[in-house]
Design an enzyme around this catalytic site. Structure first.
Site, PDB file in Angstrom:
ATOM      1  N   ASN A  72       4.237  -2.130  -7.205  1.00 16.05           N
ATOM      2  CA  ASN A  72       5.177  -1.629  -6.191  1.00 16.05           C
ATOM      3  C   ASN A  72       6.236  -0.694  -6.766  1.00 16.05           C
ATOM      4  O   ASN A  72       7.434  -1.008  -6.765  1.00 16.05           O
ATOM      5  CB  ASN A  72       5.850  -2.817  -5.487  1.00 16.05           C
TER       6      ASN A  72
ATOM      7  N   ALA B 243       1.898  -2.961   4.780  1.00 16.35           N
ATOM      8  CA  ALA B 243       0.444  -3.219   4.773  1.00 16.35           C
ATOM      9  C   ALA B 243      -0.030  -3.670   3.394  1.00 16.35           C
ATOM     10  O   ALA B 243      -0.877  -4.562   3.274  1.00 16.35           O
ATOM     11  CB  ALA B 243      -0.310  -1.974   5.220  1.00 16.35           C
TER      12      ALA B 243
ATOM     13  N   ASP C 135       1.663  -5.325   1.190  1.00 23.04           N
ATOM     14  CA  ASP C 135       2.100  -6.714   0.944  1.00 23.04           C
ATOM     15  C   ASP C 135       1.194  -7.700   1.689  1.00 23.04           C
ATOM     16  O   ASP C 135       0.844  -8.768   1.172  1.00 23.04           O
ATOM     17  CB  ASP C 135       3.552  -6.899   1.395  1.00 23.04           C
TER      18      ASP C 135
HETATM   19  O1  KDG Z   1       6.188  -2.836   1.359  1.00 22.24           O
HETATM   20  C1  KDG Z   1       7.149  -2.824   2.399  1.00 22.24           C
HETATM   21  C2  KDG Z   1       8.458  -2.661   1.767  1.00 22.24           C
HETATM   22  O2  KDG Z   1       8.470  -1.374   1.210  1.00 22.24           O
HETATM   23  C3  KDG Z   1       9.605  -2.771   2.697  1.00 22.24           C
HETATM   24  O3  KDG Z   1       9.559  -3.972   3.425  1.00 22.24           O
HETATM   25  C4  KDG Z   1      10.927  -2.594   1.999  1.00 22.24           C
HETATM   26  O4  KDG Z   1      10.930  -3.917   0.027  1.00 22.24           O
HETATM   27  C5  KDG Z   1      10.967  -2.831   0.515  1.00 22.24           C
HETATM   28  C6  KDG Z   1      11.017  -1.658  -0.373  1.00 22.24           C
HETATM   29  O5  KDG Z   1      11.635  -1.756  -1.443  1.00 22.24           O
HETATM   30  O6  KDG Z   1      10.489  -0.602  -0.030  1.00 22.24           O
END
Ligand code: KDG
Length: 312
Positions: free
Chosen positions: A163, A253, A255
């Site tokens: 992420n 999506a 996650d």
């Molecule tokens: O994956 C979804 C997330 O991007 C969103 O809920 C917010 O945690 C977040 C981020 O840092 O983008």
């Protein structure tokens, strides 16, 4: 007893309705934060889940606690920090994936190793955390490290989504975090954008090889509408196509995909089935506005799969 434990940052989501952020007069309140999305997605699929984080003693913190309780997520290890604000983000769905964050100094960014519940982890089967958790603050990074190391000590599987958030960590910083984490990780997830950010223009198999070389047991490359590719250290490789749906908003999506993959993998299903199920959950999660609105239940996934003639 929680089978799945997720640790990280939850945010309240305010999605602009009827136009871009500059013009929107109305916002729909939802919930986000990658690991919270994972927890809610896993709970909707029927897994016993606990979430570990800090929220503020404010209205948004209370709203998150209520939402998790309604979803059946165990919040007994969520700490409420006096005077610490709950983080929020604005979502501008008209520019897909457009986020404006207010998370600096958030309650979740004050998460630290002392907030990691060893007792909870000892009885779990899987811990999930992420590169966002590691990047929001040094103390949250230590919390993630403490949790992952405790999981390893107890023989609990570890799931980790890279992420990448360039505003939180540079490519070099993230590469260092990923490098130190993957030797402890069973399931490693990343998106095509994450892969580009981390490794530049590498082919899909090369990206998977890289994750395995860095130490992951199972490497999963998420390709959005195109599905996913999976490789294991034992030499198994699977490519599974995406499922066409009427998408509204892709937020969360990835996650949802992670949670579905982790829950089915824990259940010992064949890798091709795990990948197919996760692709369906990821696709269905895009059919509503915001990160959690359209997360499907297991029954919804089964109904979707039972429709005649819709396989990709
Ligand atoms: O994956 C979804 C997330 O991007 C969103 O809920 C917010 O945690 C977040 C981020 O840092 O983008």
């Amino acid at each position: 007893m929680a089978v799945v434990v997720a640790l990280g940052e939850a945010l309240v989501e305010l999605a602009a309705v009827g136009g871009p952020l500059e013009e929107a007069r109305e916002f729909r309140r939802g919930f986000g934060g990658d690991t919270s999305n994972f927890a809610v997605a896993a709970a909707r699929l029927g897994a016993p889940v606990a979430y570990v984080t800090r929220v503020g003693d404010d209205a948004f913190g209370r709203a998150l606690l209520r939402m998790w309780a309604e979803e059946g997520v165990d919040v007994s290890h969520v700490r409420v920090g006096a005077g610490e604000p709950t983080g929020i983000y604005f979502l501008s769905p008209d520019g897909a994936g457009q986020f404006t964050y207010y998370r600096t100094g958030s309650a979740a960014s004050r998460l630290g190793p002392e907030d990691v519940p060893r007792v909870l982890l000892r009885s779990a089967r899987l811990l999930h955390t992420s590169g966002i958790t590691q990047a929001i603050s040094p103390s949250a990074r230590e919390a993630a490290r403490t949790a992952v190391e405790a999981a390893k000590e107890f023989g609990v599987r570890v799931s980790y989504d890279v992420n990448a958030r360039p505003k939180l960590a540079s490519a070099a910083e993230l590469r260092a975090l990923v490098g130190e984490t993957l030797p402890l990780v069973d399931l490693a997830f990343l998106s095509a954008e994450d892969a580009r950010f981390l490794f530049g223009e590498a082919g899909e198999d090369a990206v998977l090889d890289r994750l395995l070389e860095l130490g992951a047991r199972v490497a999963v490359l998420k390709l959005g509408e195109r599905g996913c590719r999976v490789a294991t250290r034992d030499g198994e490789r699977v490519a599974a196509p995406g499922w066409p749906v009427d998408s509204v908003d892709p937020t969360g999506a990835g996650d949802a995909f992670d949670a579905a993959f982790a829950v089915e993998w824990l259940a010992g299903r064949p890798l091709s089935e795990v990948a197919k199920f996760a692709n369906v959950v990821g696709a269905l999660s895009t059919t509503g506005l915001g990160a959690t609105a359209a997360l499907p239940t297991r029954a919804q996934v089964e109904r979707f799969l039972a429709r005649p003639g819709e396989a990709p």
